[in-house]
Design an enzyme around this catalytic site. Structure first.
Site, mmCIF file in Angstrom:
data_model
loop_
_atom_site.group_PDB
_atom_site.id
_atom_site.type_symbol
_atom_site.label_atom_id
_atom_site.label_comp_id
_atom_site.label_asym_id
_atom_site.label_seq_id
_atom_site.Cartn_x
_atom_site.Cartn_y
_atom_site.Cartn_z
ATOM 1 N N GLU A 148 0.823 -1.214 0.000
ATOM 2 C CA GLU A 148 0.000 0.000 0.000
ATOM 3 C C GLU A 148 0.854 1.260 0.000
ATOM 4 O OE1 GLU A 148 -2.903 -0.484 3.147
ATOM 5 O OE2 GLU A 148 -3.989 -1.943 1.908
ATOM 6 N N GLU A 169 -1.543 -9.970 -6.290
ATOM 7 C CA GLU A 169 -1.544 -10.716 -7.559
ATOM 8 C C GLU A 169 -0.677 -10.016 -8.605
ATOM 9 O OE1 GLU A 169 -4.061 -9.766 -5.658
ATOM 10 O OE2 GLU A 169 -5.839 -10.995 -5.953
ATOM 11 N N CYS A 206 -6.492 -6.586 -11.374
ATOM 12 C CA CYS A 206 -5.672 -7.809 -11.422
ATOM 13 C C CYS A 206 -6.213 -8.785 -12.457
ATOM 14 C CB CYS A 206 -5.611 -8.455 -10.040
ATOM 15 S SG CYS A 206 -4.627 -7.496 -8.872
#
Ligand code: THU
Length: 125
Positions: free
Chosen positions: A44, A55, A92
């Site tokens: 983050e 991912e 993703c």
């Protein structure tokens, strides 16, 4: 590498999650067709929008090391250590659809789904 072991590796990768803003830690383990595995965690950022999911971390690590053929990805994540299924986000899925076929397997805590089940239309391969 069976899918149970791949899921275990995703849990280990989750330990590296940097998620002070959401408290939602995620790990991923990506299995290439040649048997190699690349792991990733979510990373983050205080800007929020620059956050990278587990991912995509795994995919970008693999592609940046010359891998482009993938069999499966295991994902584990959540607010606590409970084993609830953690589905990949739209960004993703879009990245996966760039490199993977429709039958690419997504291994979650309680089920296995194919990429085409989660993103039916956006495929190059
Ligand atoms: N996240 C992932 O890394 N993968 C997922 O499949 C779901 C969401 C991350 C992004 C963010 O750091 C946190 O989980 C909360 O959304």
């Amino acid at each position: 590498m069976d899918y149970k072991d791949l899921y275990k590796l995703s849990k280990e990768a989750r330990e590296f999650s940097y998620s002070p803003f959401s408290g939602f830690s995620v790990g991923a383990a990506l299995l290439c067709t040649d048997g190699s595995v690349f792991t990733g965690c979510n990373i983050e950022n205080s800007s929020f929008s620059l956050t990278n999911c587990a991912e995509r971390t795994a995919f970008f690590k693999a592609v940046s090391e010359g891998k482009r053929n993938f069999k499966a990805i295991a994902i584990s994540g959540g607010k606590d250590s409970a084993d609830a299924p953690c589905f990949p986000c739209g960004a993703c899925l879009q990245v996966m659809s760039e490199f993977c076929r429709k039958d690419f397997k997504i291994i979650l805590s309680d089920r296995i789904v194919t990429l085409a089940e989660l993103i039916p239309y956006s495929f190059k391969l």
